[in-house]
Design a protein around this motif. Structure first.
Motif, PDB file in Angstrom:
ATOM      1  N   GLU A 284     -25.400   8.730  12.402  1.00 54.08           N
ATOM      2  CA  GLU A 284     -24.007   8.368  12.128  1.00 54.08           C
ATOM      3  C   GLU A 284     -23.758   6.858  12.141  1.00 54.08           C
ATOM      4  N   PRO A 285     -24.372   6.063  13.044  1.00 50.09           N
ATOM      5  CA  PRO A 285     -24.133   4.617  13.019  1.00 50.09           C
ATOM      6  C   PRO A 285     -24.575   3.933  11.719  1.00 50.09           C
ATOM      7  N   LEU A 286     -25.438   4.575  10.941  1.00 48.78           N
ATOM      8  CA  LEU A 286     -25.943   3.978   9.710  1.00 48.78           C
ATOM      9  C   LEU A 286     -25.193   4.443   8.466  1.00 48.78           C
ATOM     10  N   LEU A 287     -24.318   5.414   8.607  1.00 44.59           N
ATOM     11  CA  LEU A 287     -23.736   6.046   7.428  1.00 44.59           C
ATOM     12  C   LEU A 287     -22.816   5.132   6.628  1.00 44.59           C
ATOM     13  N   ASP A 288     -22.257   4.122   7.262  1.00 45.06           N
ATOM     14  CA  ASP A 288     -21.413   3.183   6.524  1.00 45.06           C
ATOM     15  C   ASP A 288     -22.232   2.156   5.753  1.00 45.06           C
ATOM     16  N   THR A 289     -23.549   2.139   5.952  1.00 43.63           N
ATOM     17  CA  THR A 289     -24.400   1.146   5.294  1.00 43.63           C
ATOM     18  C   THR A 289     -25.224   1.742   4.156  1.00 43.63           C
ATOM     19  N   VAL A 290     -25.149   3.053   3.962  1.00 44.29           N
ATOM     20  CA  VAL A 290     -25.933   3.715   2.917  1.00 44.29           C
ATOM     21  C   VAL A 290     -25.013   4.480   1.975  1.00 44.29           C
ATOM     22  N   GLY A 291     -25.527   4.772   0.785  1.00 48.25           N
ATOM     23  CA  GLY A 291     -24.762   5.543  -0.176  1.00 48.25           C
ATOM     24  C   GLY A 291     -25.290   6.941  -0.382  1.00 48.25           C
TER      25      GLY A 291
ATOM     26  N   VAL B 107     -27.734  10.228   1.573  1.00 47.31           N
ATOM     27  CA  VAL B 107     -28.506  10.819   2.671  1.00 47.31           C
ATOM     28  C   VAL B 107     -29.348  11.948   2.094  1.00 47.31           C
ATOM     29  N   LEU B 108     -30.634  11.897   2.393  1.00 45.35           N
ATOM     30  CA  LEU B 108     -31.576  12.906   1.918  1.00 45.35           C
ATOM     31  C   LEU B 108     -32.012  13.767   3.098  1.00 45.35           C
ATOM     32  N   ILE B 109     -31.682  15.041   3.037  1.00 41.76           N
ATOM     33  CA  ILE B 109     -32.042  15.989   4.099  1.00 41.76           C
ATOM     34  C   ILE B 109     -33.394  16.599   3.758  1.00 41.76           C
ATOM     35  N   MET B 110     -34.371  16.365   4.609  1.00 38.02           N
ATOM     36  CA  MET B 110     -35.683  16.956   4.388  1.00 38.02           C
ATOM     37  C   MET B 110     -35.658  18.417   4.833  1.00 38.02           C
ATOM     38  N   ALA B 111     -36.079  19.306   3.952  1.00 33.83           N
ATOM     39  CA  ALA B 111     -36.100  20.733   4.267  1.00 33.83           C
ATOM     40  C   ALA B 111     -37.249  21.079   5.210  1.00 33.83           C
ATOM     41  N   TYR B 112     -38.202  20.167   5.297  1.00 36.19           N
ATOM     42  CA  TYR B 112     -39.349  20.282   6.197  1.00 36.19           C
ATOM     43  C   TYR B 112     -39.830  18.875   6.499  1.00 36.19           C
TER      44      TYR B 112
ATOM     45  N   ASN C 244     -18.328  11.467   6.294  1.00 33.35           N
ATOM     46  CA  ASN C 244     -18.181  10.524   5.180  1.00 33.35           C
ATOM     47  C   ASN C 244     -18.335  11.288   3.872  1.00 33.35           C
ATOM     48  N   ASP C 245     -17.224  11.550   3.230  1.00 30.43           N
ATOM     49  CA  ASP C 245     -17.238  12.365   2.018  1.00 30.43           C
ATOM     50  C   ASP C 245     -17.637  11.569   0.777  1.00 30.43           C
ATOM     51  N   ASN C 246     -17.909  10.274   0.953  1.00 30.74           N
ATOM     52  CA  ASN C 246     -18.316   9.446  -0.178  1.00 30.74           C
ATOM     53  C   ASN C 246     -19.830   9.396  -0.371  1.00 30.74           C
ATOM     54  N   LEU C 247     -20.570   9.969   0.538  1.00 35.56           N
ATOM     55  CA  LEU C 247     -22.026   9.949   0.450  1.00 35.56           C
ATOM     56  C   LEU C 247     -22.525  10.895  -0.640  1.00 35.56           C
ATOM     57  N   GLU C 248     -23.609  10.512  -1.298  1.00 36.95           N
ATOM     58  CA  GLU C 248     -24.346  11.463  -2.126  1.00 36.95           C
ATOM     59  C   GLU C 248     -25.364  12.127  -1.209  1.00 36.95           C
ATOM     60  N   ILE C 249     -25.349  13.445  -1.154  1.00 36.23           N
ATOM     61  CA  ILE C 249     -26.164  14.183  -0.181  1.00 36.23           C
ATOM     62  C   ILE C 249     -27.134  15.091  -0.922  1.00 36.23           C
ATOM     63  N   GLY C 250     -28.412  14.954  -0.599  1.00 36.78           N
ATOM     64  CA  GLY C 250     -29.428  15.751  -1.270  1.00 36.78           C
ATOM     65  C   GLY C 250     -30.320  16.503  -0.302  1.00 36.78           C
ATOM     66  N   LEU C 251     -30.952  17.532  -0.824  1.00 35.72           N
ATOM     67  CA  LEU C 251     -31.955  18.306  -0.092  1.00 35.72           C
ATOM     68  C   LEU C 251     -33.297  18.066  -0.762  1.00 35.72           C
ATOM     69  N   ASP C 252     -34.309  17.774   0.040  1.00 32.55           N
ATOM     70  CA  ASP C 252     -35.641  17.506  -0.501  1.00 32.55           C
ATOM     71  C   ASP C 252     -36.605  18.600  -0.052  1.00 32.55           C
ATOM     72  N   GLY C 253     -37.052  19.417  -1.023  1.00 37.52           N
ATOM     73  CA  GLY C 253     -38.094  20.399  -0.748  1.00 37.52           C
ATOM     74  C   GLY C 253     -37.574  21.776  -0.373  1.00 37.52           C
TER      75      GLY C 253
END
Length: 209
Positions: A120-127, A129-134, A158-167
């Motif tokens: 969470e402390p880094l979320l204002d500095t990135v556009g 977030v990639l969630i690793m499935a493993y 933060n609803d402005n983030l692009e959020i992805g799932l990897d794998g």
């Protein structure tokens, strides 16, 4: 509707170029996975071995022990996003700062054992977030179901983030992934091992729509 982003994890330049040529038939964006042999017991083609892919939007995912050492080479490729693995040994905030100072969007990737609260402390500095499935480092592993709840948690912060799932993409997991509020899904093995990657790609688009 979640986008489908091909993920390229290759050990040779020839393999990288072959995948890029195939991706051009599918979409205009892909992810290049870079592994240093230290963060995970696996090693891919390295940044200084590849050229910027003209006409394609590139995300570079750094699965490396010391990401700050890789940022300058990644910026040389003029990617859309440079994604740093949160569990790197050192230099994550510094790498993010260097990325954004270079005029590139920064992203953060997290392994299944890392919680949303930890980043969470880094979320204002990135556009992104990639969630690793493993755990990061190898393709073709099984999806850990608890990772699917993280997109909703992130949107609440933060609803402005692009959020992805990897794998973790398989026929058996697609329905669950489709319900999990991801903006995009990265896939390697499920796409590239198909008899027809083009057909598989469009099947994924339909399933995640």
């Amino acid at each position: 509707m979640a986008k489908v982003i091909p993920a390229v994890l290759e050990t040779t330049v020839a393999g990288f170029r072959s995948k890029v040529n195939l991706i051009r038939q599918l979409t205009d964006r892909f992810q290049l996975d870079i592994i240093d042999g230290e963060f995970a017991n696996n090693k891919t083609v390295q940044l200084n071995e590849v050229d910027p892919p003209s006409g394609l939007k590139l995300d570079v995912h750094l699965m490396v022990k010391r990401p700050l050492e890789y940022v300058s080479q990644a910026i040389r490729l003029r990617p859309y996003t440079i994604i740093v693995q949160f569990e790197a040994e050192s230099g994550v905030p510094e790498a993010i700062h260097k990325i954004t100072s270079g005029g590139i969007r920064a992203g953060i990737a997290i392994n299944p054992t890392t919680t949303v609260d930890e980043i969470e402390p880094l979320l204002d500095t990135v556009g992104l977030v990639l969630i690793m499935a493993y755990p990061a480092g190898f393709a073709g592993q099984q999806l850990q179901a608890a990772t699917l709840t993280k997109a909703k948690q992130l949107r609440a912060i933060n609803d402005n983030l692009e959020i992805g799932l990897d794998g973790g993409v398989t026929e058996g997991t697609l329905a669950k992934i489709a319900k999990s509020q991801f903006d995009f899904v990265c896939t390697n093995s499920y796409l590239f091992t198909a008899e027809s990657p083009l057909t598989r790609y469009h099947e994924l688009i339909d399933a995640l729509g």
